[in-house]
Motif scaffolding. Structure first.
Motif, PDB file in Angstrom:
ATOM      1  N   ARG A  72      -7.174  -1.293  -2.551  1.00 47.63           N
ATOM      2  CA  ARG A  72      -6.247  -2.140  -1.813  1.00 47.63           C
ATOM      3  C   ARG A  72      -4.987  -2.356  -2.646  1.00 47.63           C
ATOM      4  N   GLY A  73      -3.844  -2.221  -2.014  1.00 45.98           N
ATOM      5  CA  GLY A  73      -2.597  -2.312  -2.754  1.00 45.98           C
ATOM      6  C   GLY A  73      -2.239  -3.735  -3.141  1.00 45.98           C
ATOM      7  N   THR A  74      -1.768  -3.918  -4.368  1.00 46.57           N
ATOM      8  CA  THR A  74      -1.242  -5.193  -4.850  1.00 46.57           C
ATOM      9  C   THR A  74       0.021  -4.906  -5.647  1.00 46.57           C
ATOM     10  N   LEU A  75       0.848  -5.909  -5.800  1.00 46.58           N
ATOM     11  CA  LEU A  75       2.071  -5.739  -6.575  1.00 46.58           C
ATOM     12  C   LEU A  75       1.748  -5.339  -8.007  1.00 46.58           C
ATOM     13  N   LYS A  76       0.711  -5.928  -8.580  1.00 46.22           N
ATOM     14  CA  LYS A  76       0.328  -5.605  -9.953  1.00 46.22           C
ATOM     15  C   LYS A  76      -0.141  -4.159 -10.075  1.00 46.22           C
ATOM     16  N   SER A  77      -0.890  -3.674  -9.061  1.00 47.27           N
ATOM     17  CA  SER A  77      -1.366  -2.288  -9.140  1.00 47.27           C
ATOM     18  C   SER A  77      -0.207  -1.305  -9.045  1.00 47.27           C
ATOM     19  N   PHE A  78       0.817  -1.619  -8.258  1.00 43.82           N
ATOM     20  CA  PHE A  78       1.973  -0.728  -8.168  1.00 43.82           C
ATOM     21  C   PHE A  78       2.814  -0.787  -9.439  1.00 43.82           C
ATOM     22  N   SER A  79       2.762  -1.915 -10.147  1.00 44.16           N
ATOM     23  CA  SER A  79       3.523  -2.006 -11.399  1.00 44.16           C
ATOM     24  C   SER A  79       2.907  -1.151 -12.494  1.00 44.16           C
ATOM     25  N   SER A  80       1.649  -0.741 -12.311  1.00 44.05           N
ATOM     26  CA  SER A  80       0.952   0.001 -13.362  1.00 44.05           C
ATOM     27  C   SER A  80       1.118   1.506 -13.248  1.00 44.05           C
ATOM     28  N   ILE A  86      14.126   5.239  -7.249  1.00 46.19           N
ATOM     29  CA  ILE A  86      13.165   4.201  -6.881  1.00 46.19           C
ATOM     30  C   ILE A  86      12.336   4.695  -5.708  1.00 46.19           C
ATOM     31  N   GLU A  87      11.015   4.672  -5.842  1.00 43.50           N
ATOM     32  CA  GLU A  87      10.124   5.143  -4.787  1.00 43.50           C
ATOM     33  C   GLU A  87      10.028   4.089  -3.685  1.00 43.50           C
ATOM     34  N   LEU A  88      10.369   4.504  -2.454  1.00 44.95           N
ATOM     35  CA  LEU A  88      10.361   3.593  -1.317  1.00 44.95           C
ATOM     36  C   LEU A  88       9.348   3.999  -0.255  1.00 44.95           C
ATOM     37  N   GLY A  89       8.607   5.081  -0.483  1.00 41.62           N
ATOM     38  CA  GLY A  89       7.734   5.634   0.554  1.00 41.62           C
ATOM     39  C   GLY A  89       6.382   4.972   0.687  1.00 41.62           C
ATOM     40  N   MET A  90       6.090   3.975  -0.134  1.00 43.87           N
ATOM     41  CA  MET A  90       4.795   3.299  -0.070  1.00 43.87           C
ATOM     42  C   MET A  90       4.950   1.955   0.638  1.00 43.87           C
ATOM     43  N   HIS A  91       4.117   1.740   1.661  1.00 45.21           N
ATOM     44  CA  HIS A  91       4.183   0.462   2.378  1.00 45.21           C
ATOM     45  C   HIS A  91       3.566  -0.664   1.554  1.00 45.21           C
ATOM     46  N   GLY A  92       2.448  -0.368   0.883  1.00 46.58           N
ATOM     47  CA  GLY A  92       1.816  -1.378   0.037  1.00 46.58           C
ATOM     48  C   GLY A  92       0.395  -1.699   0.411  1.00 46.58           C
ATOM     49  N   HIS A  93      -0.070  -1.197   1.572  1.00 45.69           N
ATOM     50  CA  HIS A  93      -1.452  -1.506   1.975  1.00 45.69           C
ATOM     51  C   HIS A  93      -2.459  -0.624   1.262  1.00 45.69           C
ATOM     52  N   ARG A  94      -2.031   0.544   0.814  1.00 46.63           N
ATOM     53  CA  ARG A  94      -2.913   1.434   0.060  1.00 46.63           C
ATOM     54  C   ARG A  94      -2.447   1.479  -1.389  1.00 46.63           C
ATOM     55  N   GLY A  95      -3.360   1.124  -2.309  1.00 42.02           N
ATOM     56  CA  GLY A  95      -3.028   1.127  -3.716  1.00 42.02           C
ATOM     57  C   GLY A  95      -3.479   2.406  -4.396  1.00 42.02           C
ATOM     58  N   PRO A  96      -3.391   2.484  -5.714  1.00 44.55           N
ATOM     59  CA  PRO A  96      -3.810   3.671  -6.461  1.00 44.55           C
ATOM     60  C   PRO A  96      -5.279   4.007  -6.221  1.00 44.55           C
ATOM     61  N   ASN A  97      -5.564   5.291  -6.067  1.00 49.77           N
ATOM     62  CA  ASN A  97      -6.934   5.800  -5.883  1.00 49.77           C
ATOM     63  C   ASN A  97      -7.665   5.156  -4.711  1.00 49.77           C
ATOM     64  N   GLY A  98      -6.921   4.819  -3.661  1.00 54.45           N
ATOM     65  CA  GLY A  98      -7.547   4.306  -2.452  1.00 54.45           C
ATOM     66  C   GLY A  98      -7.884   2.832  -2.468  1.00 54.45           C
TER      67      GLY A  98
END
Length: 529
Positions: A457-465, A443-455
């Motif tokens: 804004r991070g969201t739970l849905k974007s990390f699920s993809s 399980i990847e734990l190194g992402m805080h969540g403020h930065r999403g894919p390709n720069g």
């Protein structure tokens, strides 16, 4: 052999068994499209059903009469779901039964239907109106309040291939939290006004085996199918909710115990505890005590790793305060304007907790920790004499670390620099660099969540993809979206910048030794019954 209705001649479908143990067949008079239009059954029990014309039929059987059994007054409930015409995961069901026996809990199974013309089980599964006899004693299809703030939505049927089973259900329970039956885990926390706790909407996981069509929707449903359940502990109007996620052998861990068919054993120590955003200076005292205190979460779970998000709040020099003289006056009045003091107090707290509990601490690169770097880069030390010395010491360390790497300029994170300087006192502390990976049980734990894919804004849905299991923080709102989990916060639920309805919740995520995850919500200082 096809059974024809002696009244209308339509094909009858199987509907459980008669009291004598023989197969029971039923006809709806319209091919099974309308449950209320009962035409004929092969048994004559007590009870009355109205036909499509509204006439009372005394010799017919109500559909699934046991589904609305009265629930007991248990303090613990275990909620899962079951698909029609599909066998159960025998080992998982037995583990759930063992859990309920051990914890004096009541098992509730919400039935749902799925039209699957390619089903392995059943000649015509798309019309089969029966459930595995092993779960029949637990089936429940009514709406019921498990406590004043939690509603069981057993009467709501959702297609098992629904990609987002909770979509559109945000307000269906009014202000109360709700649980729906569905074979995937999804959790949404809905903002509520004033100082009320936010409402949690959650789908249940399933106890029946994977049984999907060979379509795109079917294969996606199969991929996200969870052999899982929710355990609900009720105390007055409050409740605690955790996920029970089965391993391949049907066993599962809840808290510090492992439940398997016929056995209950002490579970190995948890692999990690990912805590809700810390913001040490504004950590809620009740959360601090529940997490780090005597007989608290860490002491009970004994995790191998502690994972910290937004450990430093950065309030002393928050760039959002720039130009607001009133906040600056408030900080000086409360002695909260000294950067060195905030940084050192935060590091001392980190070191003390790591030493006290003999665990490995990993600090995730977070946006609030980065406030220290932004202060150095954007502010003039000559205009801030109270912090000039610490500013220059930090800037000098950054100057000495400047380098040109394969991707361009590189420079040490100032918060990481000061933490690492104190690692001589606690070598089990590690601060991750920006975008540095850290995995536990895959399980990847190194992402805080403020930065999403390709720069973005991070969201739970974007990390699920992204296709990788992950646990993030940042939003202060816990959630589950496919393989992505999100923690809540450890701060007070109302800070100076929070206005309007809020979905903030005190919530950590534990990774058990078997690699399965569960939220631990802290409600008014309590985290379990």
């Amino acid at each position: 052999m096809k059974h024809k209705c002696p009244k209308c001649g339509n094909h009858m479908i199987k509907n459980g068994k008669t009291p004598a143990g023989k197969p029971r067949y039923i006809c709806y008079g319209d091919g099974g499209r309308t449950e209320r239009a009962v035409c004929y059954t092969t048994v004559n029990p007590e009870g009355k059903v109205r036909d499509r014309g509204g006439r009372e039929v005394a010799d017919e059987l109500p559909v699934n009469p046991k589904f609305s059994r009265p629930l007991g007054k248990a303090k613990r409930f275990v909620v899962t779901s079951a698909q029609n015409a599909t066998p159960v995961n025998k080992e998982f069901l037995e583990s759930l039964e063992m859990y309920c026996e051990y914890n004096d809990a009541e098992l509730i199974v919400i039935p749902f239907r799925y039209k699957n013309p390619t089903s392995t089980w059943g000649e015509s599964q798309r019309n089969e109106e029966w459930w595995d006899p092993a779960v029949e004693p637990y089936l429940y299809n009514k709406r019921k309040k498990l406590c004043a703030n939690l509603v069981l939505l057993g009467d709501l049927k959702i297609q098992p291939t629904a990609a987002s089973p909770l979509t559109g259900l945000e307000s269906i329970t009014h202000g109360e939290s709700g649980i729906v039956g569905h074979p995937k885990f999804q959790m949404k926390v809905i903002p509520t006004p004033s100082h009320a706790l936010p409402k949690i909407m959650h789908s249940s996981g399933a106890v029946t085996r994977k049984n999907y069509s060979d379509t795109k929707a079917g294969k996606k449903g199969e991929f996200h199918h969870v052999f899982g359940a929710l355990t609900v502990e009720v105390r007055g109007s409050k409740f605690h909710l955790r996920q029970l996620n089965a391993a391949s052998d049907g066993s599962f861990i809840d808290w510090d115990m492992n439940y398997a068919p016929n056995t209950v054993t002490i579970a190995p120590r948890a692999s990690a505890l990912v805590m809700g955003d810390s913001h040490y200076r504004f950590m809620d005292p009740k959360v601090k005590k529940a997490t780090f205190g005597t007989n608290g979460i860490i002491e009970q779970l004994n995790p191998e790793n502690l994972v910290w998000h937004d450990l430093l709040d950065g309030y002393s020099r928050n760039h959002h305060h720039r130009g607001n003289v009133f906040i600056e006056l408030s900080k000086r009045k409360a002695d909260l304007h000294l950067v060195e003091k905030e940084v050192m107090e935060t590091i001392q707290f980190l070191v003390d907790q790591t030493t006290k509990h003999s665990v490995k601490s990993t600090v995730i690169s977070s946006n609030h920790d980065d406030f220290l770097r932004q202060w150095i880069v954007n502010e003039d030390w000559r205009l801030d004499p109270d912090n000039a010395k610490f500013y220059l010491e930090t800037a000098l360390a950054m100057v000495k670390s400047v380098n040109t790497g394969p991707g361009g300029a590189e420079c040490v994170s100032p918060f990481a620099y000061w933490v690492n300087k104190h690692k001589v006192f606690e070598p089990n502390v590690n601060v991750l660099r920006t975008d540095e990976s850290f995995t536990v049980n895959g399980i990847e734990l190194g992402m805080h969540g403020h930065r999403g894919p390709n720069g973005a804004r991070g969201t739970l849905k974007s990390f699920s993809s992204i296709g990788v299991k992950s646990i993030t923080g940042h939003s202060h709102t816990p959630g589950i979206e496919n393989g992505a989990y999100q923690t809540g916060t450890s701060t007070n639920l109302r800070l100076e910048y929070t206005e309007g309805p809020s979905s903030w919740l005190h919530s950590h995520v534990v990774i058990y030794a078997n690699g399965k995850r569960s939220h631990i919500n802290i409600i008014d200082g309590d985290f379990k019954l």
